[in-house]
Design an enzyme around this catalytic site. Structure first.
Site: not given
Ligand code: ATP
Ligand code: MG
Length: 560
Positions: A35, A260, A270
């Site tokens: 995102e 994660r 984020k």
């Molecule tokens: P945050 O929780 O920090 O806001 P998010 O998961 O909402 O992160 P996205 O932009 O939706 O952020 O994530 C893009 C991709 O990265 C998704 O497929 C998510 O599963 C993966 N991802 C996010 N954080 C992690 C992590 N800590 N370890 C592995 N993969 C991750």
């Molecule tokens: Mg997300």
């Protein structure tokens, strides 16, 4: 990119089984779907490295797709930084850069199809009412009073929603599934909401925006993704994605969930990273202490070290914290082989060799990298006045102090054996100079009579020294899990007040003067350093310490 045989893991086992059964015709097509609402962090890096690595190893494809379905939070700055980071990490999406917002029309058409099949309805409950009707894990929900609208009525209302006839929040489109379903995600979830906000790519074309759960599976389906890999929190959403895709009868990717990546002494959310930037706890997204990809890059991390770390740490179905030293070790192992050596004195004290001829300069031959014979040697000027580290001199030595102290011999790396004869102090009693004699018979650092010298220290010739700013970093958080908080406490309370030590006038050997911005060095005995790509310039270098030479975590007492 290196092509080491990848360690197997449960995801590779699933893909192997799918390839064996011919489920996707042997195709492997993965994606990274961020995102664009922040900068990428080390957790995202794991996902990019894994997904693009699978595509590479199985001779498949990897897409970069922006999940830009929420108009309020998304900015071009984030899109640009994410593209840069994915490329830097080696995520090769070739020409497959996609935006979910480009699928809005297709998603709308599919939603209308469900409406016409009686599988979706327009609901006039507001957000609070919807929540109240939803029930709880232990209690079933109740049907919305609008649930039994006819398909024709729903189609008309949904179209009017799209045409902008209703205000924000007044109506939603919902899937018609089961308000008593044990999985709350299946209790008639919202598919569309009304938001009269411009979109960064679509402008004002849309005023209804798809919910993540409706959009995400469709995006994967449109792109013919085979293995849609996501983090564990989406496991409970999988039945809903399956329901949407099966109700439409469209191509069905396989979702696979993994835990994660979390690393000790870091936060990877984020929202929290944004808070650190906005409230100026750090200097920006690319502050070298940040766990962001751009922060790690500016610290001096290499993409190959991050890939080595991911390979080493593996992929798991069970949440856990990886130790930060595993990450640092991956980098050390690489830099030990690749980084040329140089001498730098971070906290200088002047040494005068009282028996060394005034005005004489000798060129000492130094090894550029003992780990790499091809790296060769360089000449480093040596003269009567030198700098050494303040820490390498003690007027009153502790036990087993083998460095410089009155009456004791010590080796100056690649130069001479010297002996401290005394010190000069200012009126306040501070040492201003250390006086030594050198043994002219020991050029290169070895005594011809074979006498043992236990200590070797580094030095820089005073008149040839290049002053430079150097920054030393420590972990941003002192606590192993900064997110482990008691009621009423904030993660920022776990910040390390000493995470940055800025040295204004370190003294470097002259070969570092024109260090290319972005070049990596080992400063002997001090660690690996990176010429800051933003601030360093040939002539006026600025260095960031990437990592110390040895793992210091074992010695650091960590708050549990
Ligand atoms: P945050 O929780 O920090 O806001 P998010 O998961 O909402 O992160 P996205 O932009 O939706 O952020 O994530 C893009 C991709 O990265 C998704 O497929 C998510 O599963 C993966 N991802 C996010 N954080 C992690 C992590 N800590 N370890 C592995 N993969 C991750
Ligand atoms: Mg997300």
């Amino acid at each position: 990119m290196e092509n080491l045989p990848a360690k197997t893991n449960f995801i590779r086992e699933i893909i192997d089984a799918d390839n064996a059964s011919g489920k996707f015709g042997g195709r492997v097509h993965t994606r990274f779907p961020p995102e664009p609402n922040g900068y990428l962090h080390i957790g995202h890096a794991t996902s990019i490295i894994m997904n693009s690595g699978l595509a590479r190893d199985y001779k498949g494809k990897f897409n970069l797709r922006f999940d830009d379905t929420n108009p309020a939070k998304e900015e071009q700055e984030y899109v640009d930084s994410i593209i840069e980071d994915v490329k830097w990490l080696g995520g090769d999406f070739e020409d497959r850069l996609f935006f979910a917002s480009d699928y809005f029309q297709q998603m709308y058409d599919w939603a209308m199809e469900l409406v016409k099949k009686g599988k979706a309805y327009v609901c006039d409950l507001n957000a609070d009412e919807m929540r109240a009707y939803r029930g709880s894990p232990s209690e079933p929900g109740r049907n919305s009073p609008f649930r039994d609208r006819t398909p024709a009525e729903n189609a008309g209302l949904f179209e009017r929603m799209k045409n902008g006839e209703f205000p924000d929040g007044s109506r939603t489109l919902r899937a018609k599934i089961d308000m008593a379903h044990p999985n709350i995600n299946m209790r008639d979830p919202a598919m569309y909401r009304i938001i009269h906000t411009s979109h960064h790519r679509q402008g004002d074309k849309w005023c209804i925006y798809p919910m993540y759960d409706w959009a995400h599976g469709l995006e994967d389906s449109i792109e013919q993704i085979t293995h849609s890999i996501c983090t564990l929190e989406f496991a409970d959403h999988r039945p809903l994605y399956d329901w949407f895709i099966d109700s439409l009868g469209i191509y069905h990717p396989q979702q696979i969930e993994f835990a994660r990546r979390t690393i000790s002494n870091m936060v990877t959310s984020k929202r929290k990273l944004l808070e650190l930037v906005k409230d100026k706890h750090v200097e920006g997204w690319d502050d070298p202490r940040m766990p962001t990809v751009c922060g790690l890059r500016r610290r001096g991390y290499t993409a190959s070290a991050l890939r080595a770390f991911c390979d080493d740490a593996g992929i798991s179905k069970v949440p856990g914290i990886s130790d930060i030293w595993v990450l640092e070790n991956a980098l050390r192992n690489e830099l030990n082989k690749s980084a040329p050596r140089a001498m730098a004195v971070l906290k200088p004290v002047k040494v005068v060799l009282t028996n060394y001829p005034e005005g004489q300069v000798e060129e000492m031959t130094c090894n550029n990298n003992p780990e790499d014979p091809a790296a060769g040697t360089r000449k480093v000027p040596f003269s009567r006045e030198l700098y050494i580290e303040q820490d390498d001199f003690k007027e009153v030595p502790p036990k087993k102090f083998f460095r410089m102290t009155p009456g004791q011999e010590v080796r100056l790396r690649a130069a001479y054996i010297v002996k401290c004869e005394g010190v000069k102090k200012d009126a306040a009693g501070n040492i201003t100079e250390v006086h030594c004699t050198y043994d002219p018979a020991t050029k290169g650092g070895d005594a011809p009579d074979g006498r043992k010298i236990k200590g070797t220290i580094h030095w820089v010739s005073a008149k040839h020294a290049v002053p430079a700013r150097v920054r030393l970093y420590d972990a941003l958080f002192t606590k192993r899990n900064p997110d482990d908080l008691e009621e009423g406490h904030d993660f920022k309370e776990n910040m390390n007040p000493n995470s940055l030590e800025a040295i204004e006038r370190a003294m470097l050997e002259p070969s570092l003067k024109d260090a290319a911005p972005g070049s990596r060095w080992q400063f002997e005995r001090l660690g690996y350093f990176f010429a800051d790509p933003k601030e360093s310039q040939p002539g006026t270098p600025v260095f960031n310490r990437t990592v110390t030479l040895k793992d210091t975590w074992a010695k650091i007492e960590q708050k549990a």
